[in-house]
Design a protein around this motif. Structure first.
Motif, PDB file in Angstrom:
ATOM      1  N   ARG A 237      -3.901   4.634  -4.336  1.00 27.36           N
ATOM      2  CA  ARG A 237      -4.438   3.336  -3.908  1.00 27.36           C
ATOM      3  C   ARG A 237      -3.416   2.225  -4.103  1.00 27.36           C
ATOM      4  O   ARG A 237      -3.155   1.420  -3.212  1.00 27.36           O
ATOM      5  CB  ARG A 237      -5.689   2.989  -4.716  1.00 27.36           C
ATOM      6  CG  ARG A 237      -6.919   3.816  -4.449  1.00 27.36           C
ATOM      7  CD  ARG A 237      -8.084   3.120  -5.142  1.00 27.36           C
ATOM      8  NE  ARG A 237      -9.299   3.913  -5.098  1.00 27.36           N
ATOM      9  CZ  ARG A 237      -9.840   4.500  -6.151  1.00 27.36           C
ATOM     10  NH1 ARG A 237      -9.251   4.427  -7.317  1.00 27.36           N
ATOM     11  NH2 ARG A 237     -10.964   5.161  -6.053  1.00 27.36           N
TER      12      ARG A 237
ATOM     13  N   TYR B   2     -11.471  -3.702  -7.627  1.00 28.31           N
ATOM     14  CA  TYR B   2     -10.230  -3.833  -6.878  1.00 28.31           C
ATOM     15  C   TYR B   2      -9.755  -5.288  -6.960  1.00 28.31           C
ATOM     16  O   TYR B   2     -10.462  -6.194  -6.501  1.00 28.31           O
ATOM     17  CB  TYR B   2     -10.440  -3.501  -5.395  1.00 28.31           C
ATOM     18  CG  TYR B   2     -10.877  -2.105  -5.082  1.00 28.31           C
ATOM     19  CD1 TYR B   2     -10.051  -1.013  -5.321  1.00 28.31           C
ATOM     20  CD2 TYR B   2     -12.120  -1.866  -4.482  1.00 28.31           C
ATOM     21  CE1 TYR B   2     -10.445   0.273  -4.992  1.00 28.31           C
ATOM     22  CE2 TYR B   2     -12.520  -0.582  -4.148  1.00 28.31           C
ATOM     23  CZ  TYR B   2     -11.676   0.480  -4.403  1.00 28.31           C
ATOM     24  OH  TYR B   2     -12.079   1.747  -4.077  1.00 28.31           O
TER      25      TYR B   2
ATOM     26  N   ARG C 189      -0.187   2.650  -1.803  1.00 24.15           N
ATOM     27  CA  ARG C 189      -0.340   2.543  -0.348  1.00 24.15           C
ATOM     28  C   ARG C 189      -0.938   1.219   0.104  1.00 24.15           C
ATOM     29  O   ARG C 189      -0.736   0.791   1.238  1.00 24.15           O
ATOM     30  CB  ARG C 189      -1.233   3.685   0.156  1.00 24.15           C
ATOM     31  CG  ARG C 189      -0.623   5.074   0.079  1.00 24.15           C
ATOM     32  CD  ARG C 189       0.404   5.298   1.173  1.00 24.15           C
ATOM     33  NE  ARG C 189      -0.165   5.217   2.500  1.00 24.15           N
ATOM     34  CZ  ARG C 189      -0.554   6.262   3.226  1.00 24.15           C
ATOM     35  NH1 ARG C 189      -0.460   7.476   2.726  1.00 24.15           N
ATOM     36  NH2 ARG C 189      -1.031   6.093   4.447  1.00 24.15           N
ATOM     37  N   TYR C 190      -1.708   0.556  -0.794  1.00 22.24           N
ATOM     38  CA  TYR C 190      -2.490  -0.587  -0.353  1.00 22.24           C
ATOM     39  C   TYR C 190      -2.218  -1.818  -1.213  1.00 22.24           C
ATOM     40  O   TYR C 190      -1.681  -1.717  -2.319  1.00 22.24           O
ATOM     41  CB  TYR C 190      -3.992  -0.250  -0.396  1.00 22.24           C
ATOM     42  CG  TYR C 190      -4.320   1.069   0.259  1.00 22.24           C
ATOM     43  CD1 TYR C 190      -4.035   1.279   1.603  1.00 22.24           C
ATOM     44  CD2 TYR C 190      -4.891   2.116  -0.462  1.00 22.24           C
ATOM     45  CE1 TYR C 190      -4.310   2.498   2.210  1.00 22.24           C
ATOM     46  CE2 TYR C 190      -5.181   3.341   0.136  1.00 22.24           C
ATOM     47  CZ  TYR C 190      -4.878   3.525   1.473  1.00 22.24           C
ATOM     48  OH  TYR C 190      -5.153   4.724   2.066  1.00 22.24           O
TER      49      TYR C 190
ATOM     50  N   THR D 152      -8.858   7.121   9.949  1.00 20.15           N
ATOM     51  CA  THR D 152      -9.010   5.819   9.281  1.00 20.15           C
ATOM     52  C   THR D 152      -9.160   4.678  10.266  1.00 20.15           C
ATOM     53  O   THR D 152      -9.894   3.726  10.018  1.00 20.15           O
ATOM     54  CB  THR D 152      -7.796   5.565   8.367  1.00 20.15           C
ATOM     55  OG1 THR D 152      -7.734   6.606   7.398  1.00 20.15           O
ATOM     56  CG2 THR D 152      -7.916   4.230   7.653  1.00 20.15           C
TER      57      THR D 152
ATOM     58  N   GLN E  76      -7.477   0.651   3.486  1.00 21.11           N
ATOM     59  CA  GLN E  76      -7.973   1.623   2.526  1.00 21.11           C
ATOM     60  C   GLN E  76      -9.415   1.972   2.875  1.00 21.11           C
ATOM     61  O   GLN E  76     -10.259   1.092   2.994  1.00 21.11           O
ATOM     62  CB  GLN E  76      -7.947   1.080   1.095  1.00 21.11           C
ATOM     63  CG  GLN E  76      -8.585   2.068   0.123  1.00 21.11           C
ATOM     64  CD  GLN E  76      -8.822   1.530  -1.260  1.00 21.11           C
ATOM     65  OE1 GLN E  76      -8.040   1.758  -2.156  1.00 21.11           O
ATOM     66  NE2 GLN E  76      -9.930   0.814  -1.427  1.00 21.11           N
TER      67      GLN E  76
ATOM     68  N   HIS F  84       0.473  -5.331   3.154  1.00 13.59           N
ATOM     69  CA  HIS F  84       0.984  -4.878   1.854  1.00 13.59           C
ATOM     70  C   HIS F  84       2.012  -5.866   1.321  1.00 13.59           C
ATOM     71  O   HIS F  84       2.898  -6.324   2.046  1.00 13.59           O
ATOM     72  CB  HIS F  84       1.620  -3.493   2.005  1.00 13.59           C
ATOM     73  CG  HIS F  84       1.841  -2.787   0.709  1.00 13.59           C
ATOM     74  ND1 HIS F  84       2.864  -3.125  -0.154  1.00 13.59           N
ATOM     75  CD2 HIS F  84       1.164  -1.764   0.110  1.00 13.59           C
ATOM     76  CE1 HIS F  84       2.821  -2.330  -1.217  1.00 13.59           C
ATOM     77  NE2 HIS F  84       1.786  -1.503  -1.084  1.00 13.59           N
TER      78      HIS F  84
ATOM     79  N   GLU G  24     -12.504   4.766   1.727  1.00 19.10           N
ATOM     80  CA  GLU G  24     -12.872   5.867   0.835  1.00 19.10           C
ATOM     81  C   GLU G  24     -14.336   5.791   0.421  1.00 19.10           C
ATOM     82  O   GLU G  24     -14.938   4.721   0.395  1.00 19.10           O
ATOM     83  CB  GLU G  24     -11.996   5.873  -0.411  1.00 19.10           C
ATOM     84  CG  GLU G  24     -12.238   4.712  -1.339  1.00 19.10           C
ATOM     85  CD  GLU G  24     -11.672   4.955  -2.735  1.00 19.10           C
ATOM     86  OE1 GLU G  24     -11.508   6.122  -3.128  1.00 19.10           O
ATOM     87  OE2 GLU G  24     -11.414   3.969  -3.421  1.00 19.10           O
TER      88      GLU G  24
ATOM     89  N   TYR H   6      -2.286  -2.382   6.206  1.00 19.74           N
ATOM     90  CA  TYR H   6      -2.913  -1.224   5.571  1.00 19.74           C
ATOM     91  C   TYR H   6      -4.423  -1.290   5.734  1.00 19.74           C
ATOM     92  O   TYR H   6      -5.014  -2.358   5.918  1.00 19.74           O
ATOM     93  CB  TYR H   6      -2.560  -1.157   4.076  1.00 19.74           C
ATOM     94  CG  TYR H   6      -3.206  -2.253   3.233  1.00 19.74           C
ATOM     95  CD1 TYR H   6      -4.502  -2.110   2.734  1.00 19.74           C
ATOM     96  CD2 TYR H   6      -2.524  -3.434   2.946  1.00 19.74           C
ATOM     97  CE1 TYR H   6      -5.098  -3.106   1.985  1.00 19.74           C
ATOM     98  CE2 TYR H   6      -3.116  -4.444   2.199  1.00 19.74           C
ATOM     99  CZ  TYR H   6      -4.408  -4.275   1.718  1.00 19.74           C
ATOM    100  OH  TYR H   6      -5.001  -5.273   0.989  1.00 19.74           O
TER     101      TYR H   6
END
Length: 553
Positions: free
Chosen positions: A419, A452, A422-423, A126, A383, A374, A385, A381
């Motif tokens: 999601r 989002y 964690r974020y 990541t 994210q 966060h 994907e 963080y």
């Protein structure tokens, strides 16, 4: 030697690959690995020929054997590999290269002091440093802006960690714990595979093992050649384009000439545009993996990946093009060029073999990278994907809905619960859209909306959604599909639309709306049964007005 024994050894190698795959999934620390499965594992012979591979992402189909071959080129003579050595590499421009975020672990396997195999894996880390969080930038102009570069270096020497390298990684990435965790997970997976290979040799003997691997590779070659005989011989040409390089320049043409004989498949990309300023460049190694993906789809899709099955395929392109970029070009969004290259061959060949290839699909990874602090843990963080969209219809059925692109393969999206935990985001909408397109006797699969909502201040988004100006393509009278793009919807209601964007600042309450394309349709809409159209309307795949306009229902 009994054929049954050889087949048992071959199956055992495939099983060892599966065990490596599960080991990496279970021990990694990044959701893009353990949820999205953005990685691949494999076993090669001592020359780097692929014996078994477990894939999350199609984009690594040529990566594992090629990275072993490049390792062998570097470590030879007095500098040869020793038992206990482990090499890491992420060089985009040589064997197995994609972008810096994809790191390979190369593990030489020894039996009684003799090198007998390699176990290898390649996974998306990541965070690997660089100018922007997630080590991806659509405005990078050289690789130095994209993160740490490991030019085939030993992270272990005869079983002992090179702690200087670990310290270097830790000091240069934004998420040191998970990045080093993913390194150790890759090593663990390679070690598991190595133990399984040794156990196979101990059970059946080294000579029998070598005979089995040779037999397996030759079998793969024979199967690919048999499949080539079902594809019409000829020379076929086509052209596509990369719309933008991140600086508002483009389009940049990609050209392909495909030659098919009963024994050979040649993909010639000479004449494509020179490499560009920006990160929409693909290395030649990446081009090979794209061609392999399509080649496997039309020859040996049911067979386990095997280096022999790629022997009939050749890829040609002069150095320095947008699909054969050289150092120090930026390549962090290489995957958009990779998919465009696959899509071009696909579009060229689809009319010849409609039983094997459908109409065009979303043609983008639509990767999003959202970073920030966060709201609860106060931890940084990132994210990262891929997103799902619509696939094209085929000669026998509607296009699939909600599938990842051909570059992502057997990987997955990240569950909403992960999601949001964690974020610093909240998923406001996750649904199939109806932005039109894909009409036909068989309907193209719908694209998706994914919203989002940012729930903490100081967030940023980087994303690449090529296809914002180019629709997915229909076949045989089917209509083209729709577009990929993303929007920033500010909390005050203002909206901006993007295809490429880097580190766009976001505030609490803003929404990032990701829109993936509907696939192309197949056949004339007039030939679609009326009850199918009525069901499409009921399910919300098309509107009543579309049913009347395009299907006369």
């Amino acid at each position: 030697m009994e054929k049954f024994t050889l087949e048992i050894i071959q199956d055992a190698l495939v099983a060892a690959g599966d065990e490596m795959f599960k080991t990496l999934e279970r021990t990694s620390m990044s959701p893009i690995i353990y949820e999205s499965l953005d990685y691949a594992v494999g076993i090669t012979d001592t020359k780097g020929e692929l014996l078994a591979q477990g894939n999350g992402v199609t984009a690594f189909l040529a990566a594992l054997d090629a990275v072993v071959k490049s390792t062998l080129e570097k470590f030879k003579g007095e500098n040869t590999l020793k038992e206990g050595d482990i090499v890491i590499a992420n060089t985009p421009y040589s064997g197995g290269g994609t972008h810096l975020s994809d790191v390979s672990i190369i593990y030489p396997v020894f039996y009684k002091k003799e090198l007998i195999a390699f176990t290898v894996n390649k996974a998306h880390w990541t965070e690997l440093g660089g100018t922007f969080p997630g080590s991806v930038s659509t405005v990078a102009t050289e690789i130095y802006q994209e993160g740490l570069h490991f030019p085939f270096i030993k992270v272990k020497l005869e079983g002992v960690f090179n702690h200087a390298i670990l310290d270097l990684i830790k000091a240069n990435v934004r998420l040191p714990e998970s990045t080093l965790g993913d390194l150790h997970a890759g090593i663990a997976a390679a070690e598991v595979g190595a133990k399984r290979v040794v156990s196979i040799i101990e059970k059946y003997g080294l000579e029998t093992y070598k005979k089995a691997t040779e037999d397996f590779l030759n079998y793969g070659e024979r199967m690919a050649i048999e499949a080539l005989k079902t594809i019409p011989n000829g020379v076929y040409e086509g052209e596509s384009a990369i719309e933008d390089n991140g600086f508002g320049e483009g389009p940049f043409p990609i050209k392909a000439k495909i030659t098919v004989t009963d024994t050979e498949f040649i993909a010639d990309f000479n004449g494509s545009h020179p490499q560009v300023k920006g990160a929409t460049n693909l290395s030649f190694s990446g081009l090979v993996t794209g061609c392999r993906s399509l080649f496997k789809a039309i020859t040996t899709p049911q067979m386990d990946a095997n280096g022999g099955s790629f022997r009939p395929m050749k890829v040609l392109c002069e150095p320095g093009t947008i699909v054969s970029a050289e150092a120090p070009s930026a390549v962090s969004v290489y995957y958009e060029v990779l998919i465009t290259s696959i899509d071009l061959i696909w579009k060229i060949l689809a009319p010849l073999i409609p039983d094997k290839l459908p109409a065009g699909h979303l043609r983008s990874v639509c990767a999003t990278f959202i970073s920030g602090i966060h709201q609860d843990t106060k931890q940084f963080y990132i994210q990262a994907e891929p997103l799902a969209g619509g696939w094209g219809a085929s000669a026998t059925h509607d296009g699939n809905r909600g599938q990842l692109s051909c570059g992502s393969g057997e990987s997955y999206n990240i569950p909403i619960e992960i999601r949001e935990m964690r974020y610093g985001i909240q998923v406001e909408q996750y649904a199939f859209h109806n932005e039109g397109g894909g009409y036909g006797e068989f309907q193209g699969g719908n694209g998706q909306y994914l919203d989002y909502k940012i729930v903490s201040n100081g967030a940023h988004v980087t994303a690449a959604f090529l296809g914002e100006k180019t629709k997915t393509w229909g076949m045989n009278g089917g209509y083209d599909g729709s577009y990929n793009y993303f929007k920033i919807i500010r909390k005050n209601g203002e909206e901006t639309r993007h295809n490429l964007g880097t580190n766009i600042a976001l505030e609490k309450g803003d929404i990032v709306r990701c829109v993936t394309a509907t696939g192309g349709g197949y056949g004339k809409p007039a030939d679609r049964p009326k009850d199918y159209v009525a069901l499409d309307v009921k399910n919300g795949y098309i509107s009543k007005s579309e049913a009347k306009e395009f299907y006369n229902v």
